[in-house]
Design an enzyme around this catalytic site. Structure first.
Site, PDB file in Angstrom:
ATOM      1  N   LYS A  23      12.777 -33.537  18.599  1.00  0.00           N
ATOM      2  CA  LYS A  23      12.417 -32.874  17.421  1.00  0.00           C
ATOM      3  C   LYS A  23      10.989 -32.200  17.129  1.00  0.00           C
ATOM      4  O   LYS A  23      10.040 -32.885  16.238  1.00  0.00           O
ATOM      5  CB  LYS A  23      12.610 -34.132  16.309  1.00  0.00           C
ATOM      6  CG  LYS A  23      14.721 -34.190  15.728  1.00  0.00           C
ATOM      7  CD  LYS A  23      14.903 -34.897  14.936  1.00  0.00           C
ATOM      8  CE  LYS A  23      14.858 -34.806  13.761  1.00  0.00           C
ATOM      9  NZ  LYS A  23      15.776 -33.735  13.525  1.00  0.00           N
TER      10      LYS A  23
HETATM   11  N1  PPE Z   1      20.670 -31.151  15.470  1.00  0.00           N
HETATM   12  C1  PPE Z   1      19.722 -30.644  14.916  1.00  0.00           C
HETATM   13  C2  PPE Z   1      19.078 -29.653  15.654  1.00  0.00           C
HETATM   14  C3  PPE Z   1      19.269 -32.218  14.454  1.00  0.00           C
HETATM   15  O1  PPE Z   1      17.758 -31.130  13.485  1.00  0.00           O
HETATM   16  C4  PPE Z   1      19.860 -33.235  13.739  1.00  0.00           C
HETATM   17  C5  PPE Z   1      19.060 -33.756  13.218  1.00  0.00           C
HETATM   18  C6  PPE Z   1      20.954 -33.400  14.160  1.00  0.00           C
HETATM   19  C7  PPE Z   1      21.322 -32.715  15.681  1.00  0.00           C
HETATM   20  C8  PPE Z   1      21.091 -34.471  14.201  1.00  0.00           C
HETATM   21  O2  PPE Z   1      20.821 -35.957  14.815  1.00  0.00           O
HETATM   22  P1  PPE Z   1      20.461 -37.559  14.066  1.00  0.00           P
HETATM   23  O3  PPE Z   1      19.769 -36.838  13.282  1.00  0.00           O
HETATM   24  O4  PPE Z   1      20.119 -37.897  15.201  1.00  0.00           O
HETATM   25  O5  PPE Z   1      22.059 -37.338  13.970  1.00  0.00           O
HETATM   26  N2  PPE Z   1      18.606 -33.863  11.681  1.00  0.00           N
HETATM   27  C9  PPE Z   1      17.704 -33.692  10.590  1.00  0.00           C
HETATM   28  C10 PPE Z   1      16.560 -32.752  10.068  1.00  0.00           C
HETATM   29  C11 PPE Z   1      17.495 -32.770   8.560  1.00  0.00           C
HETATM   30  C12 PPE Z   1      16.533 -31.083   8.265  1.00  0.00           C
HETATM   31  O6  PPE Z   1      17.415 -30.989   6.926  1.00  0.00           O
HETATM   32  O7  PPE Z   1      14.776 -31.828   8.060  1.00  0.00           O
HETATM   33  C13 PPE Z   1      18.129 -35.183  10.271  1.00  0.00           C
HETATM   34  O8  PPE Z   1      19.731 -34.847  10.233  1.00  0.00           O
HETATM   35  O9  PPE Z   1      17.455 -35.986   9.614  1.00  0.00           O
END
Ligand code: PPE
Length: 303
Positions: free
Chosen positions: A156
């Protein structure tokens, strides 16, 4: 996104004073890393969902970025997250750890100084309360997701999210709720901030890990679907397979489990939340609220 305090480098700083300088390198170049975590209100107080996995990924993102020595151990970060939630008096909240760099301006990370902050705030349904129930309308974005050797997809890294911002902003301006992004080969990757699943003839599919963020919710959903009796096939998915699906749903820390009712103006299945998404949501929310079989394993209670 208000709270009383934001944790910065071991100090609890009042919200209004938690600012950075204009010459903060991360602001200019996007080298930094963040996490998104949720805590939920349970009978035993606030409980953080899969904190260990999120902190492991946070430290892993810094490793991918190339930071030589992370300034805090995982245990110290855990204590800091607990402290920040406690001092702000939250039950359910979103938790945003951030690694950022300031000091000497320039592209050499080794000349800059790493810092860590942890903010918390109360965040409702990411794609709207109505979206959770009725499903959302997604657009296949004209912006391509990162090539795996450009800025990496497993970490991230803050700068990676310019790609998500391009896609999300255009989707919203065009009247959609979220963007679906294709990888450089044209296969379905993920959404701007969620992973994606589809259901066809009783089988659940999701893109393989190679070109996506390895979502912690994605991992949880695969386990919960197993508990519900569904096996999940990880294989490359094309855009038209989305159009032909009986159900599509997105998942992420912020978005939780959100059904997709329409993609590019084509109704998904019969255009509303399907039975798999509904059963999964029920089990997911039961679990994060401390009432599921997996709750003990996945929740870290804030003492
Ligand atoms: N793909 C991306 C690109 C992504 O940013 C997230 C989380 C996910 C998949 C799902 O990952 P997980 O949270 O581990 O299940 N996105 C984060 C950021 C959102 C934002 O707007 O800022 C989140 O959900 O916290």
């Amino acid at each position: 996104m208000k709270s009383d305090y934001i944790w910065i480098d071991g100090q609890l700083i009042p919200y209004a004073e938690a600012t950075v300088h204009m010459l903060t390198g991360t602001l200019h170049y996007g080298y930094g890393a963040f996490e998104g975590i949720r805590a939920y209100a349970t009978e035993r107080g606030a409980a953080i969902f899969r904190l260990r996995e999120h902190l492991e990924r946070f430290i892993g993102s810094a490793r991918v970025l190339g930071l030589v020595e992370f300034p805090y151990t995982q245990d110290e970060l855990r204590a800091a997250v607990h402290q920040t939630i406690r001092v702000n008096g939250f039950q359910g909240c979103y938790i945003r750890p951030l690694l950022y760099f300031d000091g000497a301006m320039g592209l050499n990370m080794d000349a800059a100084t790493p810092h860590v902050s942890i903010a918390t705030w109360e965040w409702g349904a990411y794609l709207g309360d109505e979206g959770l129930e009725k499903g959302v309308h997604m657009m296949v974005s004209s912006f391509t997701r990162h090539h795996i050797n450009v800025t990496m997809t497993k970490a991230k890294i803050t700068g990676n999210y310019a790609n998500s911002v391009l896609a999300k902003t255009l989707a919203l301006r065009a009247g959609y709720d979220e963007a679906i992004m294709l990888d450089p080969e044209g296969y379905v990757a993920e959404c701007s901030g969620e992973n994606l699943f589809l259901v066809r003839k009783g089988v659940v599919y999701t893109p393989p890990r190679a070109t996506i963020l390895e979502g912690i919710t994605r991992d949880s959903v695969i386990t919960l679907l197993g508990d519900l009796g569904y096996s999940v096939v990880e294989e490359p998915i094309s855009r038209d397979q989305l159009y032909l699906a009986d159900e599509v749903f997105a998942c992420g820390t912020a978005a939780e489990v959100t059904p997709v009712r329409m993609i590019d103006h084509r109704p998904v299945g019969d255009g509303r939340r399907g039975p798999v998404a509904k059963a999964l949501q029920d089990l997911f929310f039961q679990t994060v609220r401390g009432e599921g079989q997996r709750s003990a394993e996945w929740l870290d209670y804030v003492a």
